[in-house]
Design a protein around this motif. Structure first.
Motif, PDB file in Angstrom:
ATOM      1  N   PRO A 194      -6.396 -10.359  -4.168  1.00 32.61           N
ATOM      2  CA  PRO A 194      -5.178 -10.550  -3.269  1.00 32.61           C
ATOM      3  C   PRO A 194      -4.501  -9.469  -2.923  1.00 32.61           C
ATOM      4  N   THR A 195      -4.673  -8.148  -3.627  1.00 32.41           N
ATOM      5  CA  THR A 195      -3.576  -7.061  -3.802  1.00 32.41           C
ATOM      6  C   THR A 195      -3.778  -6.519  -2.244  1.00 32.41           C
ATOM      7  N   LYS A 196      -2.650  -6.169  -2.047  1.00 36.72           N
ATOM      8  CA  LYS A 196      -2.632  -5.345  -0.666  1.00 36.72           C
ATOM      9  C   LYS A 196      -1.993  -3.949  -1.023  1.00 36.72           C
ATOM     10  N   LEU A 197      -2.180  -3.032  -0.274  1.00 39.52           N
ATOM     11  CA  LEU A 197      -2.062  -1.439  -0.138  1.00 39.52           C
ATOM     12  C   LEU A 197      -0.945  -1.321   0.584  1.00 39.52           C
ATOM     13  N   GLU A 198       0.171  -0.386   0.161  1.00 41.41           N
ATOM     14  CA  GLU A 198       1.086   0.325   1.363  1.00 41.41           C
ATOM     15  C   GLU A 198       1.192   1.570   1.126  1.00 41.41           C
ATOM     16  N   TRP A 199       1.223   2.427   1.996  1.00 42.37           N
ATOM     17  CA  TRP A 199       1.058   3.878   2.032  1.00 42.37           C
ATOM     18  C   TRP A 199       2.193   4.501   2.594  1.00 42.37           C
ATOM     19  N   THR A 200       3.151   5.305   2.332  1.00 46.76           N
ATOM     20  CA  THR A 200       4.339   5.853   2.786  1.00 46.76           C
ATOM     21  C   THR A 200       4.429   7.281   2.713  1.00 46.76           C
ATOM     22  N   TYR A 201       4.637   8.055   3.688  1.00 45.93           N
ATOM     23  CA  TYR A 201       4.651   9.255   3.601  1.00 45.93           C
ATOM     24  C   TYR A 201       5.986  10.006   3.964  1.00 45.93           C
ATOM     25  N   PHE A 202       6.592  10.805   3.086  1.00 48.67           N
ATOM     26  CA  PHE A 202       8.059  11.111   2.931  1.00 48.67           C
ATOM     27  C   PHE A 202       8.119  12.478   3.692  1.00 48.67           C
ATOM     28  N   HIS A 203       8.696  12.815   4.756  1.00 52.76           N
ATOM     29  CA  HIS A 203       8.805  13.855   5.402  1.00 52.76           C
ATOM     30  C   HIS A 203       9.769  14.907   4.590  1.00 52.76           C
TER      31      HIS A 203
END
Length: 351
Positions: free
Chosen positions: A63-72
């Protein structure tokens, strides 16, 4: 009686199993470097891992979800996100890696990051054709980043020091504006600078492609200690996904597709082609925590001390944990795919 004791022992093990089993995390959050406001993808290792779904595939039956964040805002923002537990894993440059660790950030290095090409550009209307010509000039760079490290190491390799130039601290977008307006004479940065070259505003006078091992970038894939301790199984899956991504990107038959994938970052495809030209991709995306990677981190620690970017020392030996990487390489049959390097960057002799 013996049968009853055996049955009791079996029941005790079964009863304990749920408590010992690792509960899958509800979400795993990744942070990396972005190249423009709102851009949803990165380049290199993290770009391949995210865009091609290699890490997600490791969790397809969970059930694991992945979140990706790109920091400017790059490294400092990623360190802050790790500190606030807004991300669990981070893929970014070695100098902010070190600054965060020295500042008490509880992380471990699980595998090496990309070797990014750094370009030195100068305004086209100025008589600057070499690194030596930068003496007395105003140079834009974002301080406390891996590119700041490259700038000073490049000056040193060419007989100059920080005192010979004027360093102007600017973020990527501001560097472009400053070059266009004439507020600075030159800049050190990644392939985002090549757009100005194509417009005739600047010229490339040097790059780390020919600068030797001491000026190369380095970085890591880091995990927050709390996540790794709570979810060692999930950590292993993440590392497997990144190793698969590095392998896919390192196959030359995938070069064109990889460039297309990295183009989602907002960097022009022409700039990416130039960035990765001239050497096999697997040399630029080498996940090994070999002697070369460790020597680069050691040099970065000494640099950070000299620049007074850190006050506390960093124990590199305890910071690096190659166990997950070694297990992934073994399980995937990739132990010989990447060249293991000596401290000077040369191939390490076998045997």
């Amino acid at each position: 009686m013996r049968l009853l004791r055996a049955l009791a022992a079996t029941l005790a093990l079964l009863a304990a199993a749920p408590a010992l089993a690792e509960e899958a995390p509800a979400v795993i959050r990744f942070g990396s470097v972005g190249f423009g406001p709102g851009q949803p993808f990165g380049t290199g290792l993290v770009g391949a891992a995210h865009s091609k779904g290699f890490v997600e595939a490791e969790f397809k039956d969970t059930p694991t979800k992945l979140e990706w964040t790109y920091f400017h805002a790059t490294g400092p923002a990623i360190n802050e996100a790790l500190s606030n537990r807004q991300v669990d894993f981070a893929v970014y440059g070695g100098l902010p890696n070190i600054i965060g660790k020295a500042g008490g950030l509880p992380t471990k290095i699980l595998l090496s990051g990309d070797r990014t090409t750094v370009f030195t550009v100068a305004r086209s209307d100025l008589p600057i054709t070499s690194i030596q010509d930068l003496k007395g000039r105003r140079i834009a760079v974002q301080k406390a980043t891996i590119i700041h490290f490259v700038l000073l190491k490049t000056l040193e390799a060419n007989g100059l020091s920080e005192k010979d130039v004027s360093i102007v601290e600017l973020k990527n977008a501001d560097q472009l504006a400053a070059l266009q307006s004439g507020a600075v004479d030159a800049a050190f940065g990644a392939s985002f600078l090549l757009g100005l070259r194509d417009q005739g505003v600047v010229k490339v006078i040097a790059s780390t492609k020919t600068g030797g091992p001491t000026v190369q970038t380095f970085g890591g894939v880091l995990v927050h200690d709390a996540f790794e301790k709570a979810y060692p199984g999930a950590t292993a899956k993440v590392v497997r996904g990144f190793v698969k991504a590095a392998h896919w990107a390192g196959l030359e038959e995938n070069r064109e597709e990889a460039l297309q994938v990295w183009g989602k970052s907002g960097i022009p495809l022409s700039a990416l082609r130039e960035d990765y030209a001239g050497s096999p991709v697997k040399e630029q995306i080498n996940p090994l925590l070999d002697n070369f990677t460790l020597s680069r981190f050691a040099a970065g620690i000494e640099f950070a001390k000299q620049q007074r970017l850190i006050r506390a020392d960093v124990d590199l030996k305890s910071w690096v944990d190659p166990s997950y990487l070694n297990a992934a390489l073994r399980d995937l049959g990739l132990e010989g795919f990447w060249t293991e390097r000596a401290a000077d960057g040369s191939p390490k002799p076998r045997g």
